[in-house]
Motif scaffolding. Structure first.
Motif, short mmCIF file in Angstrom:
data_model
loop_
_atom_site.label_atom_id
_atom_site.label_comp_id
_atom_site.label_asym_id
_atom_site.label_seq_id
_atom_site.Cartn_x
_atom_site.Cartn_y
_atom_site.Cartn_z
N TRP A 187 10.69 3.33 0.61
CA TRP A 187 10.02 2.03 0.65
C TRP A 187 8.51 2.27 0.57
CZ3 TRP A 187 12.05 -2.71 0.26
CH2 TRP A 187 13.42 -2.88 0.51
N PHE A 188 7.87 1.43 -0.22
CA PHE A 188 6.44 1.52 -0.43
C PHE A 188 5.84 0.12 -0.33
CE2 PHE A 188 6.36 5.86 -2.08
CZ PHE A 188 7.69 6.04 -2.41
N ARG A 189 4.55 0.05 -0.19
CA ARG A 189 3.89 -1.26 -0.18
C ARG A 189 2.51 -1.14 -0.81
NH1 ARG A 189 3.01 -2.00 6.37
NH2 ARG A 189 1.38 -0.39 6.64
N GLN A 190 2.06 -2.26 -1.32
CA GLN A 190 0.73 -2.31 -1.90
C GLN A 190 0.06 -3.61 -1.53
OE1 GLN A 190 0.49 -1.64 -6.16
NE2 GLN A 190 -1.65 -1.02 -5.99
N ALA A 191 -1.02 -3.49 -0.80
CA ALA A 191 -1.80 -4.65 -0.39
C ALA A 191 -2.86 -4.94 -1.46
CB ALA A 191 -2.46 -4.40 0.96
N PRO A 192 -3.34 -6.16 -1.52
CA PRO A 192 -4.36 -6.51 -2.53
C PRO A 192 -5.59 -5.60 -2.43
CG PRO A 192 -3.51 -8.48 -1.49
CD PRO A 192 -2.94 -7.32 -0.73
N GLY A 193 -5.97 -5.05 -3.56
CA GLY A 193 -7.15 -4.20 -3.60
C GLY A 193 -6.96 -2.81 -3.05
N LYS A 194 -5.74 -2.48 -2.68
CA LYS A 194 -5.48 -1.15 -2.10
C LYS A 194 -4.46 -0.39 -2.95
CE LYS A 194 -6.54 -2.31 2.69
NZ LYS A 194 -6.06 -2.25 4.11
#
Length: 125
Positions: free
Chosen positions: A35-42
């Motif tokens: 599982w991965f995640r990506q926040a805005p601008g990151k």
């Protein structure tokens, strides 16, 4: 065939969500799900992973004790149970597959493939 993450939504701080990662074309050609995640601008970051065969799991420090990964092999589904959510958990969450069986921690993101569209998780303060 790509994996599909689902189950995201809007939740208040301290709330819970359960995400699902489904493999509609189950081929037995991978050994783990991450599982991965990506926040805005990151940049994208890892959350945790599971070995499909024995269910061993590993987590990043930021989610340890709050997130739990599990699998249902009969349903070809891996879950990410997220409790005690914080605003900083807000991101698009993805799942992906790896052929690596790990005993030391999650493989790097470059070892994963079959990325599908993510699911948005928003935690309000």
């Amino acid at each position: 065939v790509q994996l599909q993450a689902s189950g995201g939504g809007l939740v208040q701080t301290g709330g819970s969500l359960r995400l699902s990662c489904t493999d509609s074309g189950f081929t037995l050609d991978y050994r783990g799900i991450g599982w991965f995640r990506q926040a805005p601008g990151k940049e994208r970051e890892g959350v945790g992973c599971i070995n499909i065969f024995d269910g061993t799991t590993y987590y990043e420090e930021s989610v340890k004790g709050r997130f739990t990964i599990s699998r249902d092999n009969a349903e070809n589904t891996v879950y990410l149970q997220m409790n005690s959510l914080k605003p900083e958990d807000t991101a698009v969450y993805f799942c992906a597959a790896t052929s690596v069986y790990t005993t030391y921690g999650c493989p790097p993101g470059t070892e994963y493939g079959r990325w599908g569209q993510g699911t948005q998780v928003t935690v309000s303060s």
